[in-house]
Design a protein around this motif. Structure first.
Motif, short mmCIF file in Angstrom:
data_model
loop_
_atom_site.label_atom_id
_atom_site.label_comp_id
_atom_site.label_asym_id
_atom_site.label_seq_id
_atom_site.Cartn_x
_atom_site.Cartn_y
_atom_site.Cartn_z
N LYS A 1 36.13 73.79 74.93
CA LYS A 1 35.06 74.59 75.54
C LYS A 1 35.58 75.34 76.65
O LYS A 1 35.67 74.99 77.80
N ASN A 2 36.79 76.21 76.22
CA ASN A 2 37.56 77.04 77.57
C ASN A 2 37.58 78.39 76.94
O ASN A 2 37.42 78.84 76.08
N ARG A 3 38.08 79.14 77.85
CA ARG A 3 37.97 80.41 77.96
C ARG A 3 38.99 81.28 76.90
O ARG A 3 38.68 82.49 76.58
N TYR A 4 39.99 80.42 76.90
CA TYR A 4 40.89 81.11 75.54
C TYR A 4 40.55 81.14 74.32
O TYR A 4 40.85 81.92 73.31
N LEU A 5 39.83 80.08 73.85
CA LEU A 5 39.24 80.01 72.63
C LEU A 5 38.07 80.90 72.33
O LEU A 5 37.96 81.38 71.27
N LEU A 6 37.18 81.06 73.51
CA LEU A 6 36.25 82.07 73.43
C LEU A 6 36.68 83.58 73.33
O LEU A 6 36.58 84.35 72.36
N ALA A 7 37.83 83.79 74.08
CA ALA A 7 38.62 85.12 73.82
C ALA A 7 39.35 85.29 72.37
O ALA A 7 39.14 86.30 71.85
N TYR A 8 39.72 84.27 71.94
CA TYR A 8 40.17 84.21 70.54
C TYR A 8 39.19 84.97 69.55
O TYR A 8 39.55 85.73 68.81
N PHE A 9 38.07 84.12 69.64
CA PHE A 9 37.02 84.80 68.76
C PHE A 9 36.75 85.82 68.96
O PHE A 9 36.30 87.00 68.10
N CYS A 10 36.44 86.45 70.27
CA CYS A 10 36.35 87.69 70.46
C CYS A 10 37.34 88.87 69.96
O CYS A 10 36.89 89.67 69.53
N TRP A 11 38.54 88.41 70.13
CA TRP A 11 39.85 89.07 69.62
C TRP A 11 39.52 89.33 67.96
O TRP A 11 40.09 90.51 67.53
N ARG A 12 39.31 88.23 67.35
CA ARG A 12 38.95 88.57 65.80
C ARG A 12 38.05 89.53 65.64
O ARG A 12 37.98 90.09 64.45
N ILE A 13 36.88 89.21 66.16
CA ILE A 13 35.75 90.42 66.08
C ILE A 13 36.23 91.97 66.16
O ILE A 13 36.30 92.79 65.58
N LEU A 14 37.06 92.09 67.59
CA LEU A 14 37.63 93.35 67.68
C LEU A 14 38.56 93.79 66.71
O LEU A 14 38.78 95.20 66.26
#
Length: 210
Positions: free
Chosen positions: A28-41
């Motif tokens: 549950k950390n910011r970088y994993l959330l950013a990674y999923f967001c990046w994949r969508i982008l």
């Protein structure tokens, strides 16, 4: 490791659901959330749902796969990386060992630096249990505190979606290898327990510095 798994073992799916335990420091950390967001982008997925297990229900299939490895490991001789790989591969049909030195597509990347430059952290992250990333809301994460809770959109991407560099990638990190102190430890403490002919493979003598 997650990026390597999705890149090499995916089946071309557009949507995926990821389950994880509720470990704030690891999952549950910011970088994993950013990674999923990046994949969508980048269009690698159209939707990703990231779900945390509630307290008291922290068992998952991944834990059982590790248990299979431990069970076979205790009954096997293991003197080298090759033997360890064999143990992992034989422990379960769903376990597949990956050795860094032999995997051409494997690389360590500085995701922390990369995501820090492009994405903001999610404030109050620990309050939420379910995170959804969708192509209809690029740059955002849709958060819920429970399965029947209200979905709250939060912007993670710092820049405008139109200005996001889709070809940007994190810089590679070259593995530093074992330090001289670690090599000396392996030679003096571990080597006596390694059988021939793997002593010089797993715990070689420490080279004298010129």
């Amino acid at each position: 490791m997650l990026h390597h798994c999705l890149h090499n073992f995916g089946l071309g799916e557009n949507e995926c659901i990821v389950h994880a335990d509720n470990c704030a420091g690891q999952n549950k950390n910011r970088y994993l959330l950013a990674y999923f967001c990046w994949r969508i982008l980048l269009g690698l997925h159209r939707q990703i749902t990231y779900m945390m297990q509630i307290p008291g229900h922290a068992r998952c299939l991944v834990d059982s796969n590790f248990a299979h490895i431990k069970r076979l490991y205790k009954r096997s001789d293991c003197n080298s990386l090759e033997q360890l790989r064999s143990i992992v591969d034989k422990s379960s049909y769903s376990n597949n060992a990956v050795l860094y030195a032999e995997e051409e597509s494997w690389m360590w990347s500085d995701w922390v630096q990369f995501f820090s430059e492009h994405f903001d952290p999610l404030k109050g992250l620990r309050r939420f249990q379910i995170f959804r990333f969708c192509h209809d809301s690029p740059g955002y994460v849709l958060c819920k505190k429970s399965s029947d809770g209200e979905e709250i959109p939060v912007r993670l991407l710092k820049s405008d979606v139109r200005h996001f560099a889709h070809d940007a990638r994190p810089p590679e990190i070259s593995p530093g290898g074992l330090t001289r102190e670690r090599q000396a430890y392996l030679y003096s403490r571990i080597r006596p327990f390694v059988t021939n002919p793997w002593k010089d493979v797993t715990c070689p003598p420490v080279q004298n510095e010129e």
